[in-house]
Motif scaffolding. Structure first.
Motif, PDB file in Angstrom:
ATOM      1  N   VAL A  91       0.911  -1.244   0.099  1.00 49.08           N
ATOM      2  CA  VAL A  91       0.081  -0.010  -0.063  1.00 49.08           C
ATOM      3  C   VAL A  91       0.892   1.314   0.133  1.00 49.08           C
ATOM      4  CG1 VAL A  91      -1.646   1.337   1.368  1.00 49.08           C
ATOM      5  CG2 VAL A  91      -1.770  -1.200   1.389  1.00 49.08           C
TER       6      VAL A  91
ATOM      7  N   ARG B 195      -2.920  12.521  -8.145  1.00 43.36           N
ATOM      8  CA  ARG B 195      -3.080  10.939  -8.225  1.00 43.36           C
ATOM      9  C   ARG B 195      -3.027  10.315  -9.873  1.00 43.36           C
ATOM     10  NH1 ARG B 195      -5.484   6.971  -5.353  1.00 43.36           N
ATOM     11  NH2 ARG B 195      -6.079   8.258  -3.856  1.00 43.36           N
TER      12      ARG B 195
ATOM     13  N   GLU C 175       0.915  -3.326  -7.771  1.00 48.44           N
ATOM     14  CA  GLU C 175      -0.339  -2.767  -7.712  1.00 48.44           C
ATOM     15  C   GLU C 175      -0.581  -2.513  -6.117  1.00 48.44           C
ATOM     16  OE1 GLU C 175      -3.506  -3.767  -9.874  1.00 48.44           O
ATOM     17  OE2 GLU C 175      -2.071  -4.042 -11.779  1.00 48.44           O
TER      18      GLU C 175
ATOM     19  N   ARG D 141      -3.450   0.058  -3.273  1.00 47.06           N
ATOM     20  CA  ARG D 141      -3.955   1.334  -2.898  1.00 47.06           C
ATOM     21  C   ARG D 141      -3.173   2.297  -2.668  1.00 47.06           C
ATOM     22  NH1 ARG D 141      -9.850   1.388  -0.359  1.00 47.06           N
ATOM     23  NH2 ARG D 141      -9.302   3.338  -0.828  1.00 47.06           N
TER      24      ARG D 141
ATOM     25  N   TYR E 184      -2.999   6.036  -0.631  1.00 48.72           N
ATOM     26  CA  TYR E 184      -3.771   7.007   0.272  1.00 48.72           C
ATOM     27  C   TYR E 184      -2.871   8.367  -0.147  1.00 48.72           C
ATOM     28  CZ  TYR E 184      -5.882   3.026   1.855  1.00 48.72           C
ATOM     29  OH  TYR E 184      -6.766   1.718   1.937  1.00 48.72           O
TER      30      TYR E 184
END
Length: 153
Positions: A55, A65, A79, A81, A83
């Protein structure tokens, strides 16, 4: 959980935008897609992906982003997430990152945080998280001020 700037991405080429008054934040973030990868951080992220979910936790604003996702993919990073800081959130990185860590820790195990920001690392350790300090780039005084006092990255 991996930080980006000066952990995976070398920001040295864009520090000049933070060294002038007023700081040129638009130019600083616009230059991020040209960040060279940092071999030590990239290798650690790839090794980590063999055992757990990777992550990304960054102080970059949400408006970055698309560029951030494209950069991660171009480096062949796992890959995961991503934040990011809300666009108008000017709290210090150590506060925004610790808040995210605590929220995520409610529903999952956080094995390690890898970050170059000493204040982020200290606060995360005090909160009980395991930390790896990304000390593979030269520290930037301008970036430190940006992270702690201006809440920009």
């Amino acid at each position: 959980m991996f930080d980006l700037d000066n952990t995976l991405a070398d920001t040295a080429h864009r520090q000049r935008f933070l060294e002038r008054k007023p700081r040129d934040w638009d130019a600083f973030f616009a230059a991020a897609p040209q960040d060279p990868p940092i071999a030590e951080g990239i290798a650690l992220a790839r090794r980590s992906a063999e055992e757990c979910e990777v992550v990304y936790l960054t102080g970059r604003p949400e408006r970055c982003r698309r560029d951030t996702l494209d950069w991660l993919a171009a480096q062949g990073l796992p890959e995961g997430r991503v934040y990011m800081r809300r666009d108008n959130d000017r709290r210090p990185a150590r506060r925004t990152k610790l808040e995210t860590l605590r929220v995520l820790a409610r529903t999952r195990d956080i094995r390690v945080l890898v970050d170059d920001d000493e204040l982020v690392c200290e606060d995360a350790e005090r909160a009980g998280f395991t930390v790896v300090r990304a000390r593979w780039t030269a520290q930037s005084a301008a970036l430190k001020v940006a992270q702690e006092r201006e809440g920009r990255t």
